[in-house]
Design a protein around this motif. Structure first.
Motif, PDB file in Angstrom:
ATOM      1  N   SER A 175       6.891   4.658 -16.619  1.00  0.00           N
ATOM      2  CA  SER A 175       5.936   4.468 -15.529  1.00  0.00           C
ATOM      3  C   SER A 175       5.819   5.732 -14.705  1.00  0.00           C
ATOM      4  CB  SER A 175       6.363   3.305 -14.624  1.00  0.00           C
ATOM      5  OG  SER A 175       7.601   3.598 -13.989  1.00  0.00           O
ATOM      6  N   VAL A 176       4.734   5.819 -13.956  1.00  0.00           N
ATOM      7  CA  VAL A 176       4.551   6.879 -12.959  1.00  0.00           C
ATOM      8  C   VAL A 176       4.056   6.223 -11.676  1.00  0.00           C
ATOM      9  CG1 VAL A 176       4.022   8.670 -14.665  1.00  0.00           C
ATOM     10  CG2 VAL A 176       2.164   7.373 -13.628  1.00  0.00           C
ATOM     11  N   SER A 177       4.346   6.851 -10.565  1.00  0.00           N
ATOM     12  CA  SER A 177       3.884   6.380  -9.259  1.00  0.00           C
ATOM     13  C   SER A 177       3.224   7.524  -8.520  1.00  0.00           C
ATOM     14  CB  SER A 177       5.053   5.836  -8.429  1.00  0.00           C
ATOM     15  OG  SER A 177       5.646   4.720  -9.044  1.00  0.00           O
ATOM     16  N   LEU A 178       2.069   7.256  -7.929  1.00  0.00           N
ATOM     17  CA  LEU A 178       1.356   8.253  -7.138  1.00  0.00           C
ATOM     18  C   LEU A 178       1.089   7.680  -5.750  1.00  0.00           C
ATOM     19  CD1 LEU A 178      -1.327   9.609  -9.664  1.00  0.00           C
ATOM     20  CD2 LEU A 178       0.849  10.663  -9.027  1.00  0.00           C
ATOM     21  N   PRO A 179       1.344   8.441  -4.691  1.00  0.00           N
ATOM     22  CA  PRO A 179       1.056   7.952  -3.335  1.00  0.00           C
ATOM     23  C   PRO A 179      -0.434   8.046  -3.031  1.00  0.00           C
ATOM     24  CG  PRO A 179       1.865  10.198  -3.229  1.00  0.00           C
ATOM     25  CD  PRO A 179       1.948   9.790  -4.685  1.00  0.00           C
ATOM     26  N   PHE A 180      -0.881   7.226  -2.104  1.00  0.00           N
ATOM     27  CA  PHE A 180      -2.241   7.368  -1.611  1.00  0.00           C
ATOM     28  C   PHE A 180      -2.333   8.605  -0.730  1.00  0.00           C
ATOM     29  CE2 PHE A 180      -2.529   2.623  -2.115  1.00  0.00           C
ATOM     30  CZ  PHE A 180      -3.580   2.637  -3.011  1.00  0.00           C
ATOM     31  N   MET A 209       0.815  -1.220   0.000  1.00  0.00           N
ATOM     32  CA  MET A 209       0.000   0.000   0.000  1.00  0.00           C
ATOM     33  C   MET A 209       0.849   1.271   0.000  1.00  0.00           C
ATOM     34  SD  MET A 209      -3.297  -0.809   2.404  1.00  0.00           S
ATOM     35  CE  MET A 209      -4.340  -2.235   2.125  1.00  0.00           C
ATOM     36  N   ASP A 210       1.961   1.246  -0.748  1.00  0.00           N
ATOM     37  CA  ASP A 210       2.809   2.437  -0.817  1.00  0.00           C
ATOM     38  C   ASP A 210       2.441   3.357  -1.968  1.00  0.00           C
ATOM     39  OD1 ASP A 210       3.622   0.671  -2.739  1.00  0.00           O
ATOM     40  OD2 ASP A 210       5.731   0.634  -2.161  1.00  0.00           O
ATOM     41  N   GLY A 211       1.385   3.035  -2.688  1.00  0.00           N
ATOM     42  CA  GLY A 211       0.928   3.903  -3.754  1.00  0.00           C
ATOM     43  C   GLY A 211       0.498   3.112  -4.974  1.00  0.00           C
ATOM     44  N   VAL A 212       0.270   3.836  -6.059  1.00  0.00           N
ATOM     45  CA  VAL A 212      -0.203   3.265  -7.314  1.00  0.00           C
ATOM     46  C   VAL A 212       0.897   3.400  -8.351  1.00  0.00           C
ATOM     47  CG1 VAL A 212      -1.894   3.460  -9.168  1.00  0.00           C
ATOM     48  CG2 VAL A 212      -2.595   3.834  -6.796  1.00  0.00           C
ATOM     49  N   ASP A 213       1.229   2.303  -9.013  1.00  0.00           N
ATOM     50  CA  ASP A 213       2.176   2.308 -10.120  1.00  0.00           C
ATOM     51  C   ASP A 213       1.412   2.100 -11.419  1.00  0.00           C
ATOM     52  OD1 ASP A 213       4.485   2.594  -8.523  1.00  0.00           O
ATOM     53  OD2 ASP A 213       4.501   0.446  -8.120  1.00  0.00           O
ATOM     54  N   ALA A 214       1.664   2.959 -12.397  1.00  0.00           N
ATOM     55  CA  ALA A 214       1.101   2.807 -13.733  1.00  0.00           C
ATOM     56  C   ALA A 214       2.255   2.613 -14.705  1.00  0.00           C
ATOM     57  CB  ALA A 214       0.282   4.038 -14.127  1.00  0.00           C
ATOM     58  N   VAL A 215       2.201   1.543 -15.497  1.00  0.00           N
ATOM     59  CA  VAL A 215       3.299   1.188 -16.397  1.00  0.00           C
ATOM     60  C   VAL A 215       2.767   1.096 -17.819  1.00  0.00           C
ATOM     61  CG1 VAL A 215       5.119  -0.483 -16.893  1.00  0.00           C
ATOM     62  CG2 VAL A 215       4.429  -0.074 -14.525  1.00  0.00           C
TER      63      VAL A 215
END
Length: 405
Positions: free
Chosen positions: A33-38, A13-19
């Motif tokens: 890719s990008v990563s966004l935190p909750f 649960m450290d965030g969302v990864d989009a690849v």
């Protein structure tokens, strides 16, 4: 080749990864890719939803929609970065956020289930892109564990007998801005790979899982070996207020408590034979606190050091239980924990150990890429579960399709 986007939010649960990936029947590339935190308040509710509590259905319903909005933000940011339009993407593969995983039932006599939230209807409507989601429940309907699902992807992408690239130079630098360099292996075994050798792909997220790939064949096996980062993250946040132990630096200051390590590794889960899967419902803060009973004098940093070694040990034990594994490649957030990687290498003295970057995909992109591939598999009507891994009665096409129109 067509574009697919994979969305992953794991047990850590450290965030969302989009690849972003380009995929065809005989080619696979990750493009970025990008990563966004909750958001902090959503993260608190997600943690709370991992255990029974009052008003949980209402909490789940609102979190279900909020996660989809966060997923959509990640998708749109990825499209902007690569100058792509929504109609250029064949599909999004969305894992969703697991809040419960009880494949054997949460009480004796009750059916098993798994539950991921992140409404795919909302995601499709917000992005204008077809979404493939709900990958795990078909496998459970067929008597399987619903996990791990990545072995089929690992076999398809990492199952060829190619030599690892000669450098650990970051070939995905544009997508690594929020990550340190993957921890390098401390040794390489210099010998020719046997024709019958196997390659292990180890994902260390909140939970650690292993895929064992027979090179140049369609044979693959795998299972969840036990906790990955979840217990270390919990303990670190409780005692340092940091979300995780950067590079394993805090664990490196402690000393391993051998009696505690023995008690942790004596847990029945580690002795179970596959197929098996687990989650933070089992390896929870309550599990750890129960194991710590009688160890009040052990310092916080010594507990962290012991948890780090425990994680390395149960992964290494799974690999060392076989005689045919010569190459081990690590992915997931654990690949960036230098202390954990050092312990893992020390326990795998007969293997070549490196991150999946050596095979062409950065460690933090592998799971997102897997769900892009699972979306591709759905669109091509390819079976994607592995019955010998999950225990399902047969292979199956996984997921459901949610259209934006």
């Amino acid at each position: 080749m067509r574009y697919f986007i994979g969305l992953m939010s794991g047990t850590s649960m450290d965030g969302v990864d989009a690849v972003l990936c380009q995929i065809s029947a005989d080619n696979f590339q990750t493009l970025g890719s990008v990563s966004l935190p909750f958001p902090a308040d959503l993260l608190l509710r997600l943690h709370a939803l991992c255990a029974p509590q009052p008003n949980e259905i209402n909490l789940m319903g609102s979190a279900d929609i909020e996660i989809s909005h966060l997923f959509a933000r990640a998708v749109k940011l990825l499209l902007e970065q690569h100058n792509l339009a929504a109609d250029q993407i064949a599909a999004i593969g969305s894992h969703g956020q697991t809040i419960r995983h009880f494949p054997d039932g949460y009480e004796p006599g009750l059916p098993g289930f798994t539950l991921q939230i992140g409404d795919p209807n909302t995601l499709a409507a917000l992005t204008g892109i077809a979404v493939v989601a709900d990958f795990r429940r078909k496998d459970i309907a067929l008597g399987g564990q619903g996990a791990p699902l990545v072995p089929a992807f690992h076999q398809a992408i990492f199952g060829q007998d190619i030599h690892p690239v000669d450098t650990l130079q970051d070939i995905h630098q544009s997508s690594m801005d929020s990550h340190s360099t993957p921890a390098q292996a401390t040794h390489t075994v210099d010998r020719d790979t046997r024709p019958d050798s196997h390659r292990a792909i180890v994902n260390i997220g909140g939970i650690a899982n292993i895929s064992i790939v027979a090179l140049n064949t369609n044979q693959v096996s795998g299972y969840d070996t036990g906790p990955g980062n979840t217990l270390m993250d919990f303990w670190c946040k409780a005692h340092t207020l940091q979300a995780f132990d950067m590079d394993g630096n805090w664990a490196a200051t402690g000393k391993v408590n051998k009696p505690l390590l023995k008690k942790l590794l004596a847990d029945a889960y580690f002795k179970r034979q596959p197929p098996k899967s687990t989650g933070r419902e089992y390896f929870s803060p309550q599990w750890l606190n129960a194991k710590l009973a009688g160890y009040n004098s052990v310092s916080a940093e010594d507990v962290q050091a012991t948890l780090c070694v425990m994680t390395a040990r149960h992964i290494a034990d799974a690999i060392n239980s076989r005689q045919d594994i010569e190459q081990v490649f690590i992915c997931g957030g654990g690949a960036y924990n230098k202390t954990l990687m050092a312990h893992l290498c020390n326990n795998l003295a007969q293997c070549h150990v490196a991150s999946t970057l050596r095979l062409g995909i950065a460690p933090h992109e592998v799971e997102g890429a897997a769900f892009a591939w699972l979306a591709f598999a759905y669109m091509e009507r390819l079976t994607a579960n592995v019955p010998q891994v999950t225990g399902a009665s047969r292979p199956a096409v996984l997921g459901g399709l949610y259209l934006p129109d």
